[in-house]
Design a protein around this motif. Structure first.
Motif, PDB file in Angstrom:
ATOM      1  N   UNK A 163      -0.824  -9.426  12.024  1.00  0.00           N
ATOM      2  CA  UNK A 163      -2.263  -8.900  11.344  1.00  0.00           C
ATOM      3  C   UNK A 163      -3.250  -7.980  12.379  1.00  0.00           C
ATOM      4  N   UNK A 164      -2.905  -8.331  13.649  1.00  0.00           N
ATOM      5  CA  UNK A 164      -3.740  -7.523  14.726  1.00  0.00           C
ATOM      6  C   UNK A 164      -3.019  -6.258  14.644  1.00  0.00           C
ATOM      7  N   UNK A 165      -1.698  -6.244  14.683  1.00  0.00           N
ATOM      8  CA  UNK A 165      -0.933  -5.081  14.994  1.00  0.00           C
ATOM      9  C   UNK A 165      -0.913  -3.996  13.625  1.00  0.00           C
ATOM     10  N   UNK A 166      -0.904  -4.816  12.391  1.00  0.00           N
ATOM     11  CA  UNK A 166      -1.059  -3.831  11.093  1.00  0.00           C
ATOM     12  C   UNK A 166      -2.537  -3.531  11.335  1.00  0.00           C
ATOM     13  N   UNK A 167      -3.537  -4.194  11.598  1.00  0.00           N
ATOM     14  CA  UNK A 167      -4.975  -3.812  11.589  1.00  0.00           C
ATOM     15  C   UNK A 167      -5.121  -2.460  12.708  1.00  0.00           C
ATOM     16  N   UNK A 168      -4.439  -2.822  13.870  1.00  0.00           N
ATOM     17  CA  UNK A 168      -4.739  -1.609  14.847  1.00  0.00           C
ATOM     18  C   UNK A 168      -4.084  -0.447  14.579  1.00  0.00           C
ATOM     19  N   UNK A 169      -2.763  -0.391  13.893  1.00  0.00           N
ATOM     20  CA  UNK A 169      -2.030   0.560  13.377  1.00  0.00           C
ATOM     21  C   UNK A 169      -2.773   1.609  12.396  1.00  0.00           C
ATOM     22  N   UNK A 170      -3.364   0.923  11.457  1.00  0.00           N
ATOM     23  CA  UNK A 170      -3.886   1.437  10.138  1.00  0.00           C
ATOM     24  C   UNK A 170      -5.145   2.083  10.947  1.00  0.00           C
ATOM     25  N   UNK A 171      -5.922   1.374  11.436  1.00  0.00           N
ATOM     26  CA  UNK A 171      -7.386   1.660  11.696  1.00  0.00           C
ATOM     27  C   UNK A 171      -7.328   2.933  12.793  1.00  0.00           C
ATOM     28  N   UNK A 172      -6.580   2.740  13.716  1.00  0.00           N
ATOM     29  CA  UNK A 172      -6.346   3.717  15.051  1.00  0.00           C
ATOM     30  C   UNK A 172      -5.469   4.829  14.569  1.00  0.00           C
ATOM     31  N   UNK A 173      -4.759   4.630  13.556  1.00  0.00           N
ATOM     32  CA  UNK A 173      -3.803   5.798  12.840  1.00  0.00           C
ATOM     33  C   UNK A 173      -4.505   6.663  12.073  1.00  0.00           C
ATOM     34  N   UNK A 174      -5.863   6.361  11.805  1.00  0.00           N
ATOM     35  CA  UNK A 174      -6.654   7.362  11.052  1.00  0.00           C
ATOM     36  C   UNK A 174      -6.711   6.681   9.381  1.00  0.00           C
ATOM     37  N   UNK A 175      -6.091   5.549   9.117  1.00  0.00           N
ATOM     38  CA  UNK A 175      -6.229   5.048   7.790  1.00  0.00           C
ATOM     39  C   UNK A 175      -7.592   4.267   7.356  1.00  0.00           C
ATOM     40  N   UNK A 176      -8.548   4.500   8.122  1.00  0.00           N
ATOM     41  CA  UNK A 176     -10.054   3.783   7.708  1.00  0.00           C
ATOM     42  C   UNK A 176      -9.923   2.213   7.869  1.00  0.00           C
ATOM     43  N   UNK A 177     -11.331   1.856   7.683  1.00  0.00           N
ATOM     44  CA  UNK A 177     -11.727   0.405   7.987  1.00  0.00           C
ATOM     45  C   UNK A 177     -10.972  -0.638   6.880  1.00  0.00           C
ATOM     46  N   UNK A 178     -10.435  -0.370   5.832  1.00  0.00           N
ATOM     47  CA  UNK A 178     -10.334  -1.056   4.662  1.00  0.00           C
ATOM     48  C   UNK A 178      -9.402  -2.336   5.119  1.00  0.00           C
ATOM     49  N   UNK A 185      -2.818  -2.735   0.000  1.00  0.00           N
ATOM     50  CA  UNK A 185      -1.861  -3.102   1.299  1.00  0.00           C
ATOM     51  C   UNK A 185      -2.613  -4.191   2.205  1.00  0.00           C
ATOM     52  N   UNK A 186      -3.720  -4.267   2.375  1.00  0.00           N
ATOM     53  CA  UNK A 186      -4.652  -5.187   3.241  1.00  0.00           C
ATOM     54  C   UNK A 186      -4.394  -6.665   2.230  1.00  0.00           C
ATOM     55  N   UNK A 187      -4.317  -6.817   1.245  1.00  0.00           N
ATOM     56  CA  UNK A 187      -4.402  -8.131   0.592  1.00  0.00           C
ATOM     57  C   UNK A 187      -2.768  -8.464   0.436  1.00  0.00           C
ATOM     58  N   UNK A 188      -1.994  -7.631   0.236  1.00  0.00           N
ATOM     59  CA  UNK A 188      -0.317  -7.886   0.258  1.00  0.00           C
ATOM     60  C   UNK A 188       0.032  -8.235   1.719  1.00  0.00           C
ATOM     61  N   UNK A 189      -0.457  -7.604   2.667  1.00  0.00           N
ATOM     62  CA  UNK A 189      -0.189  -7.960   4.009  1.00  0.00           C
ATOM     63  C   UNK A 189      -0.605  -9.296   4.295  1.00  0.00           C
ATOM     64  N   UNK A 190      -1.968  -9.605   3.976  1.00  0.00           N
ATOM     65  CA  UNK A 190      -2.499 -11.041   4.360  1.00  0.00           C
ATOM     66  C   UNK A 190      -1.778 -12.041   3.465  1.00  0.00           C
ATOM     67  N   UNK A 191      -1.459 -11.645   2.231  1.00  0.00           N
ATOM     68  CA  UNK A 191      -0.950 -12.724   1.310  1.00  0.00           C
ATOM     69  C   UNK A 191       0.651 -13.000   1.775  1.00  0.00           C
ATOM     70  N   UNK A 192       1.248 -11.678   2.157  1.00  0.00           N
ATOM     71  CA  UNK A 192       2.544 -12.258   2.687  1.00  0.00           C
ATOM     72  C   UNK A 192       2.608 -13.186   4.032  1.00  0.00           C
ATOM     73  N   UNK A 193       1.720 -12.914   4.889  1.00  0.00           N
ATOM     74  CA  UNK A 193       1.682 -13.682   6.009  1.00  0.00           C
ATOM     75  C   UNK A 193       1.391 -15.170   5.754  1.00  0.00           C
ATOM     76  N   UNK A 194       0.538 -15.307   4.685  1.00  0.00           N
ATOM     77  CA  UNK A 194       0.129 -16.726   4.305  1.00  0.00           C
ATOM     78  C   UNK A 194       1.517 -17.257   3.487  1.00  0.00           C
TER      79      UNK A 194
END
Length: 122
Positions: free
Chosen positions: A40-55, A4-13
């Motif tokens: 990217x910051x919103x995705x990172x915040x949503x995942x990490x603060x939502x309990x999805x871990x650090x990846x 998910x992280x790589x796909x999100x980053x690649x999509x933005x690029x």
């Protein structure tokens, strides 16, 4: 979550790359680039603060650091490309990378056995 992280980053690029090859204004390209950092910051915040871990936040931190390094090379003349907003993008993506690292640390804590999310679900 790594995918998910790589796909999100690649999509933005890819969105930004498509705009760079299109005939839209440099100002629009700049603004979409800036918005991509905030997405990217919103995705990172949503995942990490939502309990999805650090990846996801750590992957996005790496991607934003790469953007910052690319802007640095562009400003130094080592890479070709337009310079509209390059200095701001360099600073914004570097700051975004640092924020994603902090969100990754939060995500690590929140997803650990002793973290807040694990206590909430026990």
């Amino acid at each position: 979550s790594l995918h998910f992280g790589w796909t999100a980053a690649a999509s933005l690029v890819n969105v930004n790359g498509a705009l760079a090859y299109s005939e839209v204004s440099l100002n629009l390209q700049k603004n979409v680039g800036f918005a991509s950092v905030f997405v990217a910051l919103a995705l990172a915040g949503g995942v990490s603060l939502g309990g999805g871990g650090p990846t996801v936040p750590l992957v996005l931190a790496w991607a934003l650091k790469a953007v910052s390094d690319g802007m640095k090379q562009r400003l130094e003349g080592a890479r070709q490309g337009n310079l509209v907003g390059a200095q701001t993008m360099k600073a914004l993506s570097l700051t975004g990378s640092a924020v994603c690292l902090a969100l990754g640390a939060c995500g690590l804590f929140l997803s650990s056995d002793s973290g807040a999310w694990s206590r909430a679900w026990i």
